[in-house]
Write a protein that holds these residues in place. Structure first.
Motif, PDB file in Angstrom:
ATOM      1  N   CYS A  18       0.852  -1.185   0.000  1.00 53.28           N
ATOM      2  CA  CYS A  18       0.000   0.000   0.000  1.00 53.28           C
ATOM      3  C   CYS A  18       0.887   1.234   0.000  1.00 53.28           C
ATOM      4  CB  CYS A  18      -0.912   0.001   1.225  1.00 53.28           C
ATOM      5  SG  CYS A  18      -1.994   1.465   1.262  1.00 53.28           S
ATOM      6  N   CYS A  37      -0.412   4.412   0.153  1.00 58.08           N
ATOM      7  CA  CYS A  37      -1.141   5.581   0.645  1.00 58.08           C
ATOM      8  C   CYS A  37      -0.261   6.379   1.609  1.00 58.08           C
ATOM      9  CB  CYS A  37      -2.471   5.185   1.295  1.00 58.08           C
ATOM     10  SG  CYS A  37      -2.364   4.535   2.971  1.00 58.08           S
ATOM     11  N   CYS A  95      -0.053   4.966   5.210  1.00 57.11           N
ATOM     12  CA  CYS A  95       0.877   3.842   5.377  1.00 57.11           C
ATOM     13  C   CYS A  95       2.330   4.313   5.301  1.00 57.11           C
ATOM     14  CB  CYS A  95       0.614   2.744   4.357  1.00 57.11           C
ATOM     15  SG  CYS A  95      -0.773   1.677   4.804  1.00 57.11           S
ATOM     16  N   GLN A  96       2.598   5.275   4.452  1.00 56.27           N
ATOM     17  CA  GLN A  96       3.961   5.810   4.382  1.00 56.27           C
ATOM     18  C   GLN A  96       4.349   6.425   5.722  1.00 56.27           C
ATOM     19  OE1 GLN A  96       4.944   8.141   0.890  1.00 56.27           O
ATOM     20  NE2 GLN A  96       3.496   6.975  -0.346  1.00 56.27           N
ATOM     21  N   ARG A 154       2.894   5.857   8.670  1.00 55.39           N
ATOM     22  CA  ARG A 154       2.822   4.845   9.726  1.00 55.39           C
ATOM     23  C   ARG A 154       4.070   3.977   9.765  1.00 55.39           C
ATOM     24  NH1 ARG A 154       1.533  -0.250   9.573  1.00 55.39           N
ATOM     25  NH2 ARG A 154       0.761  -0.232   7.452  1.00 55.39           N
ATOM     26  N   THR A 155       4.588   3.618   8.587  1.00 55.59           N
ATOM     27  CA  THR A 155       5.751   2.726   8.537  1.00 55.59           C
ATOM     28  C   THR A 155       7.073   3.470   8.530  1.00 55.59           C
ATOM     29  OG1 THR A 155       5.800   2.673   6.122  1.00 55.59           O
ATOM     30  CG2 THR A 155       4.457   0.993   7.236  1.00 55.59           C
ATOM     31  N   ALA A 160       3.764   0.222   2.655  1.00 57.13           N
ATOM     32  CA  ALA A 160       3.591  -0.862   3.624  1.00 57.13           C
ATOM     33  C   ALA A 160       3.474  -2.155   2.839  1.00 57.13           C
ATOM     34  CB  ALA A 160       2.338  -0.642   4.462  1.00 57.13           C
ATOM     35  N   PHE A 194      -4.083  -1.091  14.461  1.00 57.61           N
ATOM     36  CA  PHE A 194      -2.674  -1.450  14.309  1.00 57.61           C
ATOM     37  C   PHE A 194      -2.082  -1.786  15.665  1.00 57.61           C
ATOM     38  CE2 PHE A 194      -3.723   1.122  10.679  1.00 57.61           C
ATOM     39  CZ  PHE A 194      -3.133   0.424   9.637  1.00 57.61           C
ATOM     40  N   THR A 228       5.754  -1.928  14.212  1.00 60.83           N
ATOM     41  CA  THR A 228       4.410  -2.374  13.881  1.00 60.83           C
ATOM     42  C   THR A 228       4.508  -3.821  13.441  1.00 60.83           C
ATOM     43  OG1 THR A 228       3.698  -0.172  13.187  1.00 60.83           O
ATOM     44  CG2 THR A 228       2.438  -2.038  12.352  1.00 60.83           C
ATOM     45  N   ALA A 275       2.739  -7.353   8.981  1.00 59.73           N
ATOM     46  CA  ALA A 275       3.795  -6.637   8.260  1.00 59.73           C
ATOM     47  C   ALA A 275       4.808  -7.656   7.746  1.00 59.73           C
ATOM     48  CB  ALA A 275       4.469  -5.626   9.186  1.00 59.73           C
TER      49      ALA A 275
END
Length: 134
Positions: free
Chosen positions: A27, A29, A32-33, A35-36, A41, A71, A80, A95
């Motif tokens: 992903c 989005c 996600c960029q 978040r990770t 992701a 999450f 994560t 993940a």
């Protein structure tokens, strides 16, 4: 049936899943960029049963279509490890990096392609979606 174990960096939070993934995807989005901390992701979806050991901190995010994603990450090292979607029972997304396995199967799907960094190259046979197809 085979099993795989994914864990956070320090090993405190783990999830053991059974069988082969239902699907593997990436992903791109912006959520996600962020978040990770990476440019996408990479996730593998599994059917229950799965077993979680250790303590997790949770963060709930609302997706573009209103779905709630919960999450779970390690409160010690911050990695994560997995997430679930509210209202979708019996499935977990892990993940891919948490498996620490360079032989893990490649992605089959790529979502939010319009947010993909131009230099990211994926296998040719990946099914691509401009946004979330669901």
């Amino acid at each position: 049936m085979s099993s795989r174990t994914a864990s956070c960096f320090c090993g405190q939070l783990r999830i053991e899943v059974q069988g082969e993934p239902l699907g593997v995807g990436v992903c791109h989005c912006l959520a996600c960029q962020q978040r990770t901390g990476s440019v996408f992701a990479a996730l593998a979806s599994y059917a229950a049963p799965y077993t979680v050991t250790g303590k997790a901190t949770e963060f709930v995010r609302t997706g573009d279509h209103g779905a709630q994603f919960r999450f779970r990450f390690c409160p010690i090292c911050g990695s994560t490890v997995f997430h679930t979607e509210e209202g979708v029972e019996g499935r977990v997304s892990v993940a891919v990096g948490a498996f620490a396995d360079p032989t893990f199967p490649p992605p089959e799907d790529s979502v939010y392609e319009h947010r993909r960094h131009a230099w990211v190259r994926l296998p040719e046979n990946v099914t691509r979606y401009g946004t979330d197809p669901s």
